[in-house]
Design a protein around this motif. Structure first.
Motif: not given
Length: 171
Positions: A15-19, A71-73
């Protein structure tokens, strides 16, 4: 106009993937969209940050908005990898003779179409009832996948534009 874009977003991205959202100054033609798709796919396939592949996604929505997501995970996106996405958008600008960086054009849904309104004309449009608090607005400032899903297309009054309606109602 079908606004159900969420179904095309990758379910396996955090959900916190950068856009990043880039809005074209005009609608792309169907043939242009078919040219853009492989450009986006190729970019995502080769997108790296310090040599590490980026878990990325890119798509053209509503024929006018390019959405890039990371997705920066697994690996954070560095300045250089962000620069490479900007180069892609600049290439698209030059190739198709469009402006993808003009943040002064606001996008709304009017009469079932995406319509651009220069920021300089916003107060006039509100005062004369062309843009109402419930008019759907593309908030290209969303920064995460979660915000993209829930706040990208929202009533204008549920965005930074809310203060413009308050000022108009006082005047």
């Amino acid at each position: 106009m079908n606004l159900d874009f969420q179904q095309y977003l990758p379910a396996d991205f955090h959900d916190n993937s950068r856009v990043w959202i880039y809005q074209s100054s005009r609608l792309f033609s169907m043939s242009e969209a078919f040219e853009i798709e492989p450009m986006l796919n190729s970019f995502v396939a080769d997108w790296k940050t310090h040599g590490t592949p980026v878990k990325g996604y890119a798509n053209l929505f509503f024929g006018q908005f390019i959405v890039i997501m990371a997705d920066e995970t697994a690996a954070g996106v560095s300045g250089c990898s962000t620069d490479s996405s900007v180069r892609l958008i600049k290439d698209i600008e030059q190739r198709f003779k469009v402006d993808m960086f003009n943040r002064q054009n606001l996008a709304f849904i009017l009469k079932d179409k995406v319509e651009l309104l220069p920021l300089a004309h916003l107060n006039h449009a509100i005062t004369n009832g062309f843009i109402k608090p419930e008019t759907l607005y593309f908030n290209n400032l969303v920064a995460t996948k979660q915000e993209l899903e829930s706040k990208w297309i929202a009533p204008a009054n549920n965005s930074w534009l809310a203060s413009k309606f308050a000022i108009a109602s006082q005047g």
